[in-house]
Design a protein around this motif. Structure first.
Motif, PDB file in Angstrom:
ATOM      1  N   GLU A  47      12.077 183.395 -61.885  1.00  0.00           N
ATOM      2  CA  GLU A  47      12.181 182.505 -63.043  1.00  0.00           C
ATOM      3  C   GLU A  47      10.886 182.590 -63.845  1.00  0.00           C
ATOM      4  OE1 GLU A  47      14.251 179.817 -65.361  1.00  0.00           O
ATOM      5  OE2 GLU A  47      15.014 180.667 -63.487  1.00  0.00           O
ATOM      6  N   GLN A  48      10.992 182.622 -65.157  1.00  0.00           N
ATOM      7  CA  GLN A  48       9.825 182.727 -66.019  1.00  0.00           C
ATOM      8  C   GLN A  48       9.029 181.418 -66.040  1.00  0.00           C
ATOM      9  OE1 GLN A  48       8.687 185.550 -67.994  1.00  0.00           O
ATOM     10  NE2 GLN A  48       9.959 186.427 -66.391  1.00  0.00           N
ATOM     11  N   TYR A  49       7.719 181.540 -66.021  1.00  0.00           N
ATOM     12  CA  TYR A  49       6.840 180.376 -66.099  1.00  0.00           C
ATOM     13  C   TYR A  49       6.806 179.827 -67.522  1.00  0.00           C
ATOM     14  CZ  TYR A  49       4.767 182.272 -61.756  1.00  0.00           C
ATOM     15  OH  TYR A  49       4.553 182.769 -60.500  1.00  0.00           O
ATOM     16  N   SER A  50       6.600 178.525 -67.625  1.00  0.00           N
ATOM     17  CA  SER A  50       6.366 177.933 -68.940  1.00  0.00           C
ATOM     18  C   SER A  50       4.923 177.439 -69.072  1.00  0.00           C
ATOM     19  CB  SER A  50       7.347 176.794 -69.214  1.00  0.00           C
ATOM     20  OG  SER A  50       7.164 175.748 -68.294  1.00  0.00           O
ATOM     21  N   LEU A  51       4.313 177.060 -67.947  1.00  0.00           N
ATOM     22  CA  LEU A  51       2.922 176.613 -67.956  1.00  0.00           C
ATOM     23  C   LEU A  51       2.339 176.811 -66.564  1.00  0.00           C
ATOM     24  CD1 LEU A  51       0.610 175.108 -69.510  1.00  0.00           C
ATOM     25  CD2 LEU A  51       1.562 172.984 -68.599  1.00  0.00           C
ATOM     26  N   VAL A  52       1.161 177.431 -66.523  1.00  0.00           N
ATOM     27  CA  VAL A  52       0.442 177.625 -65.261  1.00  0.00           C
ATOM     28  C   VAL A  52      -1.018 177.269 -65.535  1.00  0.00           C
ATOM     29  CG1 VAL A  52      -0.212 179.245 -63.440  1.00  0.00           C
ATOM     30  CG2 VAL A  52       1.997 179.517 -64.594  1.00  0.00           C
ATOM     31  N   PHE A  53      -1.594 176.450 -64.668  1.00  0.00           N
ATOM     32  CA  PHE A  53      -2.984 176.062 -64.891  1.00  0.00           C
ATOM     33  C   PHE A  53      -3.678 175.707 -63.583  1.00  0.00           C
ATOM     34  CE2 PHE A  53      -0.648 172.118 -65.121  1.00  0.00           C
ATOM     35  CZ  PHE A  53      -1.461 171.202 -64.464  1.00  0.00           C
ATOM     36  N   ILE A  54      -5.009 175.659 -63.669  1.00  0.00           N
ATOM     37  CA  ILE A  54      -5.863 175.240 -62.561  1.00  0.00           C
ATOM     38  C   ILE A  54      -6.401 173.861 -62.921  1.00  0.00           C
ATOM     39  CG2 ILE A  54      -8.006 175.732 -61.328  1.00  0.00           C
ATOM     40  CD1 ILE A  54      -7.599 178.692 -62.211  1.00  0.00           C
ATOM     41  N   GLY A  55      -6.460 172.980 -61.932  1.00  0.00           N
ATOM     42  CA  GLY A  55      -6.979 171.648 -62.199  1.00  0.00           C
ATOM     43  C   GLY A  55      -7.485 170.972 -60.947  1.00  0.00           C
ATOM     44  N   VAL A  83      -6.118 176.888 -68.352  1.00  0.00           N
ATOM     45  CA  VAL A  83      -4.722 177.280 -68.527  1.00  0.00           C
ATOM     46  C   VAL A  83      -4.617 178.797 -68.356  1.00  0.00           C
ATOM     47  CG1 VAL A  83      -2.789 177.374 -70.142  1.00  0.00           C
ATOM     48  CG2 VAL A  83      -4.219 175.326 -70.029  1.00  0.00           C
ATOM     49  N   LEU A  84      -3.733 179.232 -67.460  1.00  0.00           N
ATOM     50  CA  LEU A  84      -3.532 180.662 -67.212  1.00  0.00           C
ATOM     51  C   LEU A  84      -2.358 181.214 -68.016  1.00  0.00           C
ATOM     52  CD1 LEU A  84      -3.980 180.687 -63.327  1.00  0.00           C
ATOM     53  CD2 LEU A  84      -5.720 181.016 -65.094  1.00  0.00           C
ATOM     54  N   HIS A  85      -1.405 180.339 -68.321  1.00  0.00           N
ATOM     55  CA  HIS A  85      -0.222 180.761 -69.076  1.00  0.00           C
ATOM     56  C   HIS A  85       0.393 179.536 -69.742  1.00  0.00           C
ATOM     57  CE1 HIS A  85       3.470 182.907 -70.078  1.00  0.00           C
ATOM     58  NE2 HIS A  85       4.143 181.893 -69.580  1.00  0.00           N
ATOM     59  N   LYS A  86       0.816 179.707 -70.978  1.00  0.00           N
ATOM     60  CA  LYS A  86       1.537 178.626 -71.661  1.00  0.00           C
ATOM     61  C   LYS A  86       2.587 179.244 -72.570  1.00  0.00           C
ATOM     62  CE  LYS A  86      -1.810 178.247 -75.383  1.00  0.00           C
ATOM     63  NZ  LYS A  86      -2.679 177.401 -76.148  1.00  0.00           N
ATOM     64  N   LYS A  87       3.675 178.535 -72.653  1.00  0.00           N
ATOM     65  CA  LYS A  87       4.801 178.970 -73.470  1.00  0.00           C
ATOM     66  C   LYS A  87       5.210 177.777 -74.331  1.00  0.00           C
ATOM     67  CE  LYS A  87       9.498 180.724 -72.759  1.00  0.00           C
ATOM     68  NZ  LYS A  87      10.479 181.070 -71.730  1.00  0.00           N
ATOM     69  N   ALA A  92       8.974 171.093 -76.236  1.00  0.00           N
ATOM     70  CA  ALA A  92       7.652 170.765 -75.690  1.00  0.00           C
ATOM     71  C   ALA A  92       6.693 171.928 -75.871  1.00  0.00           C
ATOM     72  CB  ALA A  92       7.772 170.439 -74.204  1.00  0.00           C
ATOM     73  N   SER A  93       5.422 171.598 -75.914  1.00  0.00           N
ATOM     74  CA  SER A  93       4.391 172.630 -75.925  1.00  0.00           C
ATOM     75  C   SER A  93       3.099 172.028 -75.401  1.00  0.00           C
ATOM     76  CB  SER A  93       4.182 173.208 -77.325  1.00  0.00           C
ATOM     77  OG  SER A  93       3.683 172.223 -78.198  1.00  0.00           O
ATOM     78  N   TYR A  94       2.260 172.900 -74.857  1.00  0.00           N
ATOM     79  CA  TYR A  94       0.951 172.466 -74.406  1.00  0.00           C
ATOM     80  C   TYR A  94       0.043 172.483 -75.626  1.00  0.00           C
ATOM     81  CZ  TYR A  94      -3.644 172.536 -72.329  1.00  0.00           C
ATOM     82  OH  TYR A  94      -4.948 172.252 -72.034  1.00  0.00           O
ATOM     83  N   LYS A  95      -0.545 171.339 -75.936  1.00  0.00           N
ATOM     84  CA  LYS A  95      -1.361 171.206 -77.148  1.00  0.00           C
ATOM     85  C   LYS A  95      -2.803 170.859 -76.815  1.00  0.00           C
ATOM     86  CE  LYS A  95       2.630 169.866 -79.826  1.00  0.00           C
ATOM     87  NZ  LYS A  95       3.423 168.767 -80.302  1.00  0.00           N
ATOM     88  N   GLY A  96      -3.309 171.420 -75.739  1.00  0.00           N
ATOM     89  CA  GLY A  96      -4.698 171.188 -75.372  1.00  0.00           C
ATOM     90  C   GLY A  96      -4.950 169.883 -74.640  1.00  0.00           C
ATOM     91  N   SER A 122      10.746 175.776 -67.133  1.00  0.00           N
ATOM     92  CA  SER A 122      11.359 174.993 -68.199  1.00  0.00           C
ATOM     93  C   SER A 122      12.774 174.594 -67.805  1.00  0.00           C
ATOM     94  CB  SER A 122      11.375 175.764 -69.523  1.00  0.00           C
ATOM     95  OG  SER A 122      12.128 176.941 -69.408  1.00  0.00           O
ATOM     96  N   TYR A 123      13.168 173.430 -68.275  1.00  0.00           N
ATOM     97  CA  TYR A 123      14.520 172.914 -68.075  1.00  0.00           C
ATOM     98  C   TYR A 123      14.914 172.222 -69.374  1.00  0.00           C
ATOM     99  CZ  TYR A 123      18.422 170.149 -66.391  1.00  0.00           C
ATOM    100  OH  TYR A 123      19.662 169.585 -66.240  1.00  0.00           O
ATOM    101  N   GLU A 124      15.991 172.690 -69.960  1.00  0.00           N
ATOM    102  CA  GLU A 124      16.478 172.170 -71.236  1.00  0.00           C
ATOM    103  C   GLU A 124      15.361 172.114 -72.281  1.00  0.00           C
ATOM    104  OE1 GLU A 124      18.526 168.480 -70.358  1.00  0.00           O
ATOM    105  OE2 GLU A 124      20.268 169.570 -69.603  1.00  0.00           O
ATOM    106  N   GLU A 125      14.579 173.182 -72.331  1.00  0.00           N
ATOM    107  CA  GLU A 125      13.488 173.368 -73.294  1.00  0.00           C
ATOM    108  C   GLU A 125      12.365 172.335 -73.186  1.00  0.00           C
ATOM    109  OE1 GLU A 125      12.890 176.091 -75.325  1.00  0.00           O
ATOM    110  OE2 GLU A 125      14.499 176.894 -74.091  1.00  0.00           O
TER     111      GLU A 125
END
Length: 189
Positions: A47-55, A83-87, A92-96, A122-125
């Motif tokens: 499954e494609q990632y939508s957001l991957v990060f370290i925290g 953030v390693l990956h964002k879509k 929705a979107s990652y906005k910092g 992602s689920y239902e965008e």
């Protein structure tokens, strides 16, 4: 009297502005608890990632079961350090944002102060997280899991580039999931 009213009004505006800022600085991600798998490698072919990060985990609530939920919920707040990956999704979107919160921490074994690698789908965008297995405890930004996942992400999630890391992922309990994706790639050739 005017001075007291003015002071009260200023405090009210400042408090509301502060609350609005903190809410907009936190990315709330829903828990798709009904998905059959969670972790960094789900789906037959990945499954494609939508957001991957370290925290780092900043807070954890007490677990609870509510009348409207079919699972035990435990809310957690994580600072987003890298953030390693964002879509960008339709809804929705990652906005910092500086913080991430979700309620799938129950029985994760994690605690406040732990460094984590988080994988969202992602689920239902909308961003979603399918379970606590998608929150991996790491030692930091140079952890071998981070290096492996970075290679995977930069290759457009081509599992072949991390095939040599299979033993690393087996140690964390995700070896069979990675093997499934590798086998799918072989069949799809």
């Amino acid at each position: 009297m005017k001075y007291v009213l003015f002071t009260f009004l200023c405090c009210f505006v400042l408090i509301n502005a502060s609350n609005a800022q903190s809410a907009s600085d936190t990315l709330r991600v829903g828990y798709t608890y009904w998905w059959p798998k969670a972790g960094p490698f789900i789906g037959m072919c990945g499954e494609q990632y939508s957001l991957v990060f370290i925290g780092e985990i900043k807070s954890l609530s007490k677990p609870h079961l509510s009348d409207t939920e079919n699972y035990t919920s435990q809310e957690g707040v994580v600072s987003i350090d890298k953030v390693l990956h964002k879509k960008t999704l339709d809804q929705a979107s990652y906005k910092g944002q500086s913080y991430f919160t979700t309620n799938c921490f129950n029985e994760s074994g994690l605690k406040v102060g732990d460094k984590v690698l988080i994988v969202c789908y992602s689920y239902e965008e909308h961003f979603s997280i399918p379970g606590r297995e998608s929150i991996l405890k790491i030692t930091g930004k140079k952890d071998p899991l981070v290096k492996s996942l970075k290679k995977y992400i930069t290759s457009n999630q081509n599992a072949r580039v991390i095939e040599k890391d299979l033993s690393l992922w087996e140690e964390r309990g995700f070896g069979d999931d990675l093997k499934q994706i590798l086998e799918c790639k072989d069949v799809m050739k």
